[in-house]
Write an enzyme that holds these catalytic residues in place. Sequence first.
Site, PDB file in Angstrom:
ATOM      1  N   LYS A  53       0.844  -1.124   0.145  1.00 40.29           N
ATOM      2  CA  LYS A  53       0.053   0.065   0.007  1.00 40.29           C
ATOM      3  C   LYS A  53       0.984   1.177   0.054  1.00 40.29           C
ATOM      4  O   LYS A  53       0.582   2.194  -0.776  1.00 40.29           O
ATOM      5  CB  LYS A  53      -0.946  -0.041   1.307  1.00 40.29           C
ATOM      6  CG  LYS A  53      -1.895   1.158   1.269  1.00 40.29           C
ATOM      7  CD  LYS A  53      -2.515   1.043   2.444  1.00 40.29           C
ATOM      8  CE  LYS A  53      -1.865   1.899   3.606  1.00 40.29           C
ATOM      9  NZ  LYS A  53      -2.691   2.116   4.998  1.00 40.29           N
TER      10      LYS A  53
ATOM     11  N   ASP B 162      -6.633   1.385   1.163  1.00 48.52           N
ATOM     12  CA  ASP B 162      -6.657   1.606   2.646  1.00 48.52           C
ATOM     13  C   ASP B 162      -7.995   1.051   2.968  1.00 48.52           C
ATOM     14  O   ASP B 162      -8.675   0.567   2.461  1.00 48.52           O
ATOM     15  CB  ASP B 162      -6.139   2.880   3.088  1.00 48.52           C
ATOM     16  CG  ASP B 162      -7.141   4.129   2.764  1.00 48.52           C
ATOM     17  OD1 ASP B 162      -8.166   3.584   1.682  1.00 48.52           O
ATOM     18  OD2 ASP B 162      -7.125   5.086   3.134  1.00 48.52           O
TER      19      ASP B 162
END
Length: 222
Positions: A120, A138
């Site tokens: 991420k 997220d």
Amino acid sequence: MKRSDIFEFYRRLAELNPSPETELQFGNIYQLLVAVVLSAQATDVGVNKATRKLFETVKTPQQMLDLGEEGLKQHIRTIGLFNAKAKNVIALSEMLIRDHGGEVPADRDALTKLPGVGRKTANVVMNCAFGAETFAVDTHIFRVGNRTGLAPGNTVLAVEKKLEKGTPAPFRVGAHHWLILHGRYICKARTPECWRCPVADLCRYQPKTAAPTLRKKTGARE
């Protein structure tokens, strides 16, 4: 969500915010990397507050090493997991100097080899710093993808793959930001603000949340 609806979904978000950007504050790519590492399980507002003075003097990996782990902790102790994050930031700074000439690499695989940098974080840096068509999933994007039907999936990676496959070309670079901002300010976790959502008619979420005044009149719970 149908392909035509996906296009319209992004088109509306883009119309409202033509040039979406991360809410993290930074002055260069190295500072961006540090900020994203610090933002894990923390808010952008909290990270910005902690890095404001830090980034006035620390602009390079070497300057971070000169500050040292204990010095860094003094700046970021208001952020969750600051001890582990300080250790990772120092370690990644050492690796950047040793392996990349002090520069942040424009390569996701190389980024994920840095301490404290997962997929991420690497996706955020690739998108924000280098304009790559990456999708950093997220909690906000995971929720929006599933709740709306835009990119349903049981795992973060599954949602990311759906976004990679289904996001139309004109919106691929900005998609990450539009979805995060949408989840942060409208499609909230506890009470999505459907009454002011620009894409509510395209979304599969039911029942749609009524406006606060209407909920009070009907006695609905928040």
